[in-house]
Design a protein around this motif. Structure first.
Motif, PDB file in Angstrom:
ATOM      1  N   LEU A 186      31.034 115.053 -29.135  1.00 19.23           N
ATOM      2  CA  LEU A 186      30.555 114.037 -28.198  1.00 19.23           C
ATOM      3  C   LEU A 186      29.823 114.677 -27.025  1.00 19.23           C
ATOM      4  CD1 LEU A 186      33.679 111.703 -28.258  1.00 19.23           C
ATOM      5  CD2 LEU A 186      31.384 111.098 -29.059  1.00 19.23           C
ATOM      6  N   GLU A 187      30.386 115.762 -26.515  1.00 21.04           N
ATOM      7  CA  GLU A 187      29.758 116.413 -25.367  1.00 21.04           C
ATOM      8  C   GLU A 187      28.440 117.081 -25.750  1.00 21.04           C
ATOM      9  OE1 GLU A 187      33.003 118.732 -23.918  1.00 21.04           O
ATOM     10  OE2 GLU A 187      33.986 116.989 -22.981  1.00 21.04           O
ATOM     11  N   GLU A 188      28.349 117.542 -26.998  1.00 16.65           N
ATOM     12  CA  GLU A 188      27.079 118.098 -27.484  1.00 16.65           C
ATOM     13  C   GLU A 188      26.001 117.013 -27.536  1.00 16.65           C
ATOM     14  OE1 GLU A 188      25.351 120.386 -31.451  1.00 16.65           O
ATOM     15  OE2 GLU A 188      27.514 120.404 -31.035  1.00 16.65           O
ATOM     16  N   LEU A 189      26.426 115.773 -27.750  1.00 23.80           N
ATOM     17  CA  LEU A 189      25.482 114.653 -27.761  1.00 23.80           C
ATOM     18  C   LEU A 189      25.113 114.194 -26.349  1.00 23.80           C
ATOM     19  CD1 LEU A 189      27.001 112.418 -30.594  1.00 23.80           C
ATOM     20  CD2 LEU A 189      24.991 113.910 -30.736  1.00 23.80           C
ATOM     21  N   GLY A 190      25.746 114.766 -25.350  1.00 23.73           N
ATOM     22  CA  GLY A 190      25.501 114.350 -23.979  1.00 23.73           C
ATOM     23  C   GLY A 190      26.420 113.232 -23.522  1.00 23.73           C
ATOM     24  N   ILE A 191      27.480 112.986 -24.286  1.00 28.61           N
ATOM     25  CA  ILE A 191      28.457 111.943 -23.946  1.00 28.61           C
ATOM     26  C   ILE A 191      29.685 112.617 -23.353  1.00 28.61           C
ATOM     27  CG2 ILE A 191      29.895 110.073 -24.821  1.00 28.61           C
ATOM     28  CD1 ILE A 191      27.857 109.761 -27.113  1.00 28.61           C
ATOM     29  N   GLU A 192      29.942 112.361 -22.100  1.00 28.63           N
ATOM     30  CA  GLU A 192      31.085 112.982 -21.419  1.00 28.63           C
ATOM     31  C   GLU A 192      32.384 112.293 -21.826  1.00 28.63           C
ATOM     32  OE1 GLU A 192      32.732 113.864 -16.873  1.00 28.63           O
ATOM     33  OE2 GLU A 192      30.783 112.916 -17.184  1.00 28.63           O
ATOM     34  N   VAL A 193      33.395 113.087 -22.118  1.00 29.14           N
ATOM     35  CA  VAL A 193      34.733 112.554 -22.390  1.00 29.14           C
ATOM     36  C   VAL A 193      35.506 112.590 -21.074  1.00 29.14           C
ATOM     37  CG1 VAL A 193      36.857 112.787 -23.712  1.00 29.14           C
ATOM     38  CG2 VAL A 193      34.646 113.328 -24.787  1.00 29.14           C
ATOM     39  N   ILE A 194      35.697 111.426 -20.483  1.00 28.32           N
ATOM     40  CA  ILE A 194      36.405 111.343 -19.197  1.00 28.32           C
ATOM     41  C   ILE A 194      37.875 111.671 -19.375  1.00 28.32           C
ATOM     42  CG2 ILE A 194      37.019 109.844 -17.263  1.00 28.32           C
ATOM     43  CD1 ILE A 194      34.074 110.410 -17.361  1.00 28.32           C
ATOM     44  N   SER A 195      38.491 111.080 -20.406  1.00 25.37           N
ATOM     45  CA  SER A 195      39.912 111.350 -20.652  1.00 25.37           C
ATOM     46  C   SER A 195      40.219 111.152 -22.123  1.00 25.37           C
ATOM     47  CB  SER A 195      40.800 110.427 -19.810  1.00 25.37           C
ATOM     48  OG  SER A 195      40.719 109.095 -20.293  1.00 25.37           O
ATOM     49  N   ALA A 196      41.268 111.837 -22.567  1.00 28.78           N
ATOM     50  CA  ALA A 196      41.834 111.620 -23.891  1.00 28.78           C
ATOM     51  C   ALA A 196      43.257 111.130 -23.661  1.00 28.78           C
ATOM     52  CB  ALA A 196      41.832 112.908 -24.703  1.00 28.78           C
ATOM     53  N   ILE A 197      43.571 109.975 -24.167  1.00 28.68           N
ATOM     54  CA  ILE A 197      44.883 109.383 -23.910  1.00 28.68           C
ATOM     55  C   ILE A 197      45.583 109.182 -25.249  1.00 28.68           C
ATOM     56  CG2 ILE A 197      46.062 107.363 -22.962  1.00 28.68           C
ATOM     57  CD1 ILE A 197      43.746 106.969 -21.053  1.00 28.68           C
TER      58      ILE A 197
END
Length: 282
Positions: A186-197
């Protein structure tokens, strides 16, 4: 019916029903236990406390540090007033960022006011101390109790996302580290992961989870109510996805990319999927 009536706190944890998580408490702690920098205090008999070990070992959640959630000990005390002192002593020794205090069937029988103790401890420790009402053998209510506890954390920390595109991953417990490559994709796509719950999560990340644009829900049975509450209270939509296997992971990445309606992200997601398929020979 006779078999259900015989199920009680003093029965062995290794009874078939208990081993499958047949009470609210076992479900609640299985959701919250992977939070890496939180401490868990169980108000109940030894068998209930032992269930924390079950939640840790059976699911196989792992953390990239700290390992506070992998530590456990048994502490005996005679009254709830002493349990508040126990929390202070444990907090001083372990430095948790939050404490979850679980009410079990025994707590209800004793008539203990866990909420009052949590409020007092939170003022002293200046960290969230959250009661988790998880009494009884209606297992699904444990999931709801865990989601309610998480909601008391969410929204308590301000944050400005680095990327204009951001998500939370809900209901993934980082079993055998499965969450880490998903975050990377996801981060490689430019989508930030704010949290993993809650797999490999941190209290501070959960507190800022309300800043995300989208929730990707991996396990709707355990965390579905939290996704709905996110939408009701913060206007954050959710999508049910799966990261199990090549086809489902590909679909999940496409779902995330298409949500943001950015042609560059959509194109890059297709290139990423193709690269990964070539890598595994599919």
């Amino acid at each position: 019916m006779d078999e259900l009536k015989s199920l009680a706190c003093e029965k062995s944890l290794f009874d078939e029903d208990a081993a499958h998580g047949a009470c609210a408490y076992s479900r609640a702690i299985s959701v919250l236990n992977p939070i890496a920098d939180a401490m868990h205090v169980v108000q109940g008999p030894l068998e209930c406390a032992t269930c924390a070990t079950y939640a840790w070992n059976a699911r196989g959640s792992i953390s990239s540090q700290p390992m506070l959630h992998g530590k456990r000990d048994k502490i005996f005390f005679d009254n709830l007033g002493l349990s508040a002192q126990v929390m202070r002593e444990l907090a001083a020794a372990c430095k948790p960022q939050a404490i979850f205090v679980y009410s079990t069937c025994m707590t209800e029988t004793m008539g203990c006011d866990v909420s009052e103790v949590c409020e007092s401890a939170a003022k002293d420790l200046r960290i969230p101390v959250i009661p988790v009402g998880s009494m009884g053998f209606q297992a699904e209510t444990g999931y709801e109790a865990a989601c309610n506890a998480l909601l008391r954390l969410i929204g308590s920390r301000s944050y400005k996302p680095i990327s204009p595109y951001s998500v939370n991953i809900l209901g993934d417990y980082n079993i055998a580290g499965d969450l880490w490559p998903i975050r990377s994709y996801l981060e490689e796509l430019g989508i930030e992961v704010i949290s993993a719950i809650t797999g490999d999560s941190r209290v501070a990340e959960i507190q800022r989870a309300h800043c995300a644009d989208l929730n990707l829900v991996q396990c709707s049975s355990s965390i579905g109510s939290l996704a709905r509450r996110f939408e009701e209270e913060y206007g954050i939509p959710y999508r049910n996805v799966s990261f199990l296997g090549i086809e489902e992971t590909s679909s999940a990445l496409r779902t995330a990319a298409e949500f943001f309606e950015n042609p560059g992200i959509i194109e890059e997601s297709e290139r990423m999927i193709e690269r990964q398929r070539e890598y595994v020979g599919r």
